[in-house]
Design a protein around this motif. Structure first.
Motif, short mmCIF file in Angstrom:
data_model
loop_
_atom_site.label_atom_id
_atom_site.label_comp_id
_atom_site.label_asym_id
_atom_site.label_seq_id
_atom_site.Cartn_x
_atom_site.Cartn_y
_atom_site.Cartn_z
N GLU A 54 0.86 -1.33 -0.19
CA GLU A 54 0.08 0.02 0.10
C GLU A 54 0.91 1.22 0.04
OE1 GLU A 54 -2.96 -0.61 3.30
OE2 GLU A 54 -3.90 -2.10 1.94
N GLY A 55 1.88 1.08 -0.70
CA GLY A 55 2.65 2.28 -0.70
C GLY A 55 3.35 2.88 0.64
N ASN A 56 3.36 1.97 1.45
CA ASN A 56 3.60 2.21 2.96
C ASN A 56 4.69 1.15 3.17
OD1 ASN A 56 4.08 2.52 5.59
ND2 ASN A 56 2.03 2.46 6.17
N ASN A 57 5.96 1.56 3.41
CA ASN A 57 6.96 0.53 3.50
C ASN A 57 7.27 0.22 4.94
OD1 ASN A 57 8.02 -1.36 2.00
ND2 ASN A 57 8.94 0.32 0.75
N ASN A 58 6.70 1.15 5.92
CA ASN A 58 7.03 1.01 7.38
C ASN A 58 5.97 0.44 8.37
OD1 ASN A 58 9.54 2.28 6.69
ND2 ASN A 58 8.49 4.01 6.67
N ILE A 59 6.56 -0.02 9.35
CA ILE A 59 5.55 -0.48 10.27
C ILE A 59 5.25 0.61 11.12
CG2 ILE A 59 5.44 -1.80 12.70
CD1 ILE A 59 5.74 -3.67 10.20
N PRO A 60 3.92 1.10 11.37
CA PRO A 60 3.51 2.17 11.88
C PRO A 60 4.28 2.70 13.37
CG PRO A 60 1.74 0.95 11.43
CD PRO A 60 2.98 0.13 11.07
N VAL A 61 4.63 3.83 13.34
CA VAL A 61 5.34 4.27 14.57
C VAL A 61 4.19 5.14 15.37
CG1 VAL A 61 7.17 5.56 15.88
CG2 VAL A 61 7.39 4.22 13.75
N ILE B 142 6.16 1.86 19.53
CA ILE B 142 5.38 2.94 20.12
C ILE B 142 6.48 3.77 20.87
CG2 ILE B 142 3.10 1.71 20.84
CD1 ILE B 142 4.65 0.77 23.47
N THR B 143 6.14 5.15 20.70
CA THR B 143 7.17 6.20 21.31
C THR B 143 6.36 6.80 22.57
OG1 THR B 143 6.51 7.72 19.66
CG2 THR B 143 8.34 6.57 19.08
N ASN B 144 7.14 7.47 23.33
CA ASN B 144 6.44 8.27 24.30
C ASN B 144 5.63 7.27 25.27
OD1 ASN B 144 7.66 10.63 24.14
ND2 ASN B 144 6.31 11.07 22.26
N HIS B 145 6.32 6.16 25.48
CA HIS B 145 5.72 4.97 26.25
C HIS B 145 6.02 5.14 27.39
CE1 HIS B 145 9.61 3.76 26.03
NE2 HIS B 145 9.40 3.88 24.63
N GLY B 146 6.55 6.05 28.12
CA GLY B 146 6.70 6.23 29.79
C GLY B 146 8.09 5.44 30.23
N LEU B 147 8.14 4.58 29.45
CA LEU B 147 9.40 3.66 29.78
C LEU B 147 10.88 4.64 29.75
CD1 LEU B 147 9.66 -0.09 29.50
CD2 LEU B 147 11.42 1.19 30.72
N ASP B 148 11.57 4.65 30.88
CA ASP B 148 12.49 5.67 30.72
C ASP B 148 13.76 4.76 30.23
OD1 ASP B 148 14.68 7.09 31.35
OD2 ASP B 148 14.17 7.41 33.49
N GLN B 149 14.44 5.63 29.05
CA GLN B 149 15.32 5.00 28.27
C GLN B 149 16.57 4.49 29.03
OE1 GLN B 149 15.07 4.58 24.93
NE2 GLN B 149 17.16 3.26 25.11
N HIS B 150 16.95 5.28 30.08
CA HIS B 150 17.70 4.79 31.20
C HIS B 150 17.74 3.35 31.64
CE1 HIS B 150 20.87 5.12 34.39
NE2 HIS B 150 19.97 4.83 34.97
N LEU B 151 16.36 3.24 31.98
CA LEU B 151 16.29 1.68 32.24
C LEU B 151 16.21 0.59 31.30
CD1 LEU B 151 12.95 2.09 34.69
CD2 LEU B 151 15.31 1.70 35.41
N ILE B 152 15.88 1.05 30.10
CA ILE B 152 16.08 0.00 28.97
C ILE B 152 17.63 0.18 28.59
CG2 ILE B 152 15.75 -0.26 26.47
CD1 ILE B 152 13.21 1.60 26.76
N ASP B 153 18.47 1.03 28.80
CA ASP B 153 19.70 0.91 28.48
C ASP B 153 20.47 -0.01 29.69
OD1 ASP B 153 19.56 2.55 26.44
OD2 ASP B 153 20.43 4.37 27.46
N GLU B 154 19.91 0.54 30.71
CA GLU B 154 20.67 -0.57 32.07
C GLU B 154 20.20 -2.25 31.81
OE1 GLU B 154 20.81 1.80 36.13
OE2 GLU B 154 19.03 0.35 35.84
#
Ligand code: AKG
Ligand code: FE2
Length: 705
Positions: free
Chosen positions: A391-398, A424-436
């Protein structure tokens, strides 16, 4: 135009265990008899590998004495070493191993164990060939024709001895009489004759066996025809056939199912090895054995071609509406060289216009299966990604979760129904925790194997570390990965936390699980809204750290290779993660930028799969700050297939990328054990029932030492 992805995908769908029903209008019910909606007598689309897995799991539980059903060479000695005759015969077939396995899968996919008619046809052709074999084995004229050749006579005698235990033809006849609803043998033989009319390879197979002049040739035929039952999955096939035919229709498995499988297998192998023993020092049995080998090779090919006949017939029936109609009067030629695909395509094209919409869907599916079957030999090409976009859309929706709930819910719902994947963005999970947490993952995986295996995976607990033991049915071999699973259930992790070696592991993981759970529940809430459910209908049953909690956090590491590799170096069947669907409600996946490889199937409810819209694979990249979310089987089921639990896979990296590891983390939101999953389309099951079968199927050896 390459349509390769069609069967690539189909193969994975057929063995991907969720198997959403090949077409959306035909639900896969667990153990449900199909209903007859179509004018055609076959309903191949209702196939549930899922069901098969559950059955396998049940059988597992029932405690059959041996769960290995594959023909495994018992040694790696060279094929010309005659004292390991069985190995030699099986090894010889090995280079072609993938093809036979896949073509059988295709037949199962088309309904072998869910459609009585297909099963009947299958039984008929194998009966026909087998009966030629057994007639010969019992014939005194044949014995006389061997003259005084000691080796030949010895082989014949051994086959006859085996026959006393197994002869199948009479048992086949009893089953077939029931299936055809005839009471006399004469009547049955007429039916067998007409069934063979549209099975050119089946007839050829029959003819070849009929014209065999040596016992070694018969041995080859017997190896293929009986080995499947004796060494292979007699018990499993019986269970499936029993469901369709009842007790009166499973006589053929009488001597090969039930306890004692391992003994039967050993006996068969020993007998086989015995065929190559010298009768005396002047014996020429080496020559004999080569003949046995060649004959089994030929018979194996004929058997595969016969299965192709069946596949073609199923497809034609779907196209023409009934068997033995005009399109079958010789216009289809199926031989080992030519799969008959073009002829079928022509028929397909000309009939397509006459069909109502529902049949078109159905035909399309069969067409896919047929294309799939005819090109299996080429090996699925895991690196091809089509550049044709639907459908002319190559990306998974963000999707930005900070927007208002209604808009977000709509976007999520759209993505979940179209792709089954979104970011999903702005999901509330701190990037710092993900990196950790990524850091915890990396540090744990960097420990030596001995340390890691102190926390060895336990399939009952669904906890612990495992390396290369998860086998997805789509590849049949272990994924190239290691991972650590944490079940967020009360006391489950007591023996698994690697506290001695990583004191911060438990605290950090628990904290991370908590946060993932929050995000997951929020997404589920939004989906409940769109599914017209009462708020809480799904989310209420997703506890953490209770007796029945089932959420799991998985740390994954896909190791690098130590050198740059090209596609020619790779086993095409090897994956970092072979195509599969997740069995959870929802998966939150954390990926790292630059460590790519995840792809999901491009598969839409709404789109026809055509040459210009081939099914393909869509990269699911790591997006800055985003969590990748995908729908799992449970939610697909709960939503009556509105939401898609899409196939996905992680491909092996090539070139420079091969020298890079991939780390990822998946949080599986799974409802508590006793949660009842009800839907308009499917039988009601508990979450536990759904999970158990899958775990057993995915880690076939995990708790066997
Ligand atoms: O590592 C990935 O990206 C995929 C992991 C996955 O699909 C799974 O664990 O189910
Ligand atoms: Fe997955």
């Amino acid at each position: 135009m390459c349509t390769f992805q069609i069967f690539d995908d189909l193969e994975q769908r057929c063995s991907s265990s969720i198997l959403v029903g090949l077409s959306q209008q035909q639900p896969v019910g667990i153990g449900k008899e199909k209903e007859q909606h179509h004018s055609s007598m076959y309903h191949p689309v209702t196939v549930a590998v899922h069901t098969l897995e559950q059955e396998a799991a049940k059988e597992d539980e029932a405690g059959d004495d041996d769960s290995s059903i594959t023909i495994t060479p018992t040694s790696t000695e060279p094929a010309d070493k005659i004292d390991r005759a069985y190995d030699a015969t099986t090894l010889k077939g090995k280079p072609n191993g993938l093809f036979p396995r896949q073509i059988r899968t295709a037949l199962i996919l088309l309904g072998l164990f869910t459609d009585k008619n297909i099963y009947k046809e299958w039984l008929t052709v194998f009966y026909a060939v087998n009966s030629e074999l057994e007639t010969k084995l019992k014939s005194t004229d044949f014995e006389k024709s061997l003259g005084k050749d000691k080796d030949e006579l010895m082989i014949l005698e051994k086959l006859q001895q085996l026959g006393e235990k197994y002869y199948f033809a009479e048992l086949y006849e009893r089953d077939l009489q029931l299936l055809y609803g005839v009471s006399s043998r004469d009547e049955l033989l007429k039916r067998v004759g007409s069934c063979l009319v549209d099975k050119p390879n089946g007839r050829k197979y029959q003819e070849v066996v009929k014209n065999m002049t040596t016992a070694s040739d018969l041995a080859g035929a017997l190896f293929c025809l009986w080995g499947v039952f004796i060494v292979g999955g007699g018990s499993m096939a019986r269970q499936r056939a029993l469901k369709m035919c009842g007790e009166g229709g499973v006589n053929v498995y009488q001597n090969v199912a039930g306890p004692g499988r391992e003994k039967r297998k050993q006996h068969f192998i020993e007998l086989w090895d015995g065929l190559a023993e010298a009768v005396d020092s002047t014996s020429t049995n080496m020559k004999q054995f080569t003949a046995v080998e060649q004959s089994s090779d030929l018979c194996m090919k004929l058997m595969n071609a016969t299965i192709k006949d069946l596949i073609v017939v199923v497809a034609l029936v779907a196209v023409a509406g009934q068997p033995n109609s005009s399109c079958m009067d010789g216009s289809v030629s199926v031989s080992s060289e030519d799969d008959g695909k073009n002829d079928v395509n022509d028929v397909y094209a000309s009939r397509m216009d006459d069909q109502n919409h529902e049949d078109k869907e159905y035909i399309k599916v069969v067409q896919e299966a047929l294309t799939f079957a005819s090109r299996l030999k080429d090996n699925p090409h895991q690196f091809v990604i089509t550049d044709t976009d639907d459908e002319g859309n190559n990306n998974i929706p963000v999707i930005d979760l900070s927007l208002n709930d209604e808009a977000v819910a709509q976007d999520i719902f759209d993505a979940a129904t179209k792709w089954g994947f979104f970011q999903i963005t702005n999901h509330g999970l701190d990037q710092h925790l993900i990196d950790e947490m990524f850091d915890v993952n990396r540090r744990f995986m960097a420990l030596d194997d001995t340390t890691k295996t102190m926390y060895k995976f336990d399939r009952k607990a669904i906890c612990g570390y495992e390396k290369a033991t998860q086998v997805h049915p789509s590849s049949g071999i272990p994924d190239m990965k290691e991972n650590f699973l944490m079940a967020a259930r009360k006391d489950a992790m007591n023996d698994f936390w690697p506290t001695e070696v990583m004191p911060d592991f438990e605290v950090k993981s628990k904290q991370f699980i908590e946060k993932c759970h929050e995000v997951g529940i929020r997404v589920l809430h939004l989906l409940e809204l769109k599914l017209g459910m009462v708020q809480g209908q799904i989310t209420e049953y997703n506890t953490l750290w209770d007796d029945e909690s089932k959420c799991v956090l998985r740390l994954l590491h896909y190791p690098a290779t130590d050198h740059v590799i090209g596609s020619e170096d790779l086993d095409q069947n090897q994956w970092r993660s072979a195509p599969h669907t997740d069995f959870a409600l929802l998966t939150l996946l954390f990926q790292k930028f630059g460590e790519e490889g995840l792809q999901c199937a491009r598969r839409h409810h709404s789109k026809d799969v055509t040459e210009s819209h081939p099914l393909g694979w869509q990269p699911v990249p790591a997006v800055d700050g985003a969590i990748t979310v995908n729908i799992g089987d449970m939610l697909q089921r709960w939503s009556s297939d509105k939401l898609i639990s899409n196939l996905h896979r992680v491909v092996m990296p090539m070139g420079e990328d091969a020298t890079k590891s991939r780390y990822s983390m998946a949080f599986f939101l799974q409802p508590d054990d006793s949660t009842v999953i009800e839907s308009e389309k499917y039988e009601t099951v508990t979450a536990l029932q759904m999970i158990q079968g899958r775990v057993r199927a995915y880690w076939p050896t995990a708790d066997k030492e």
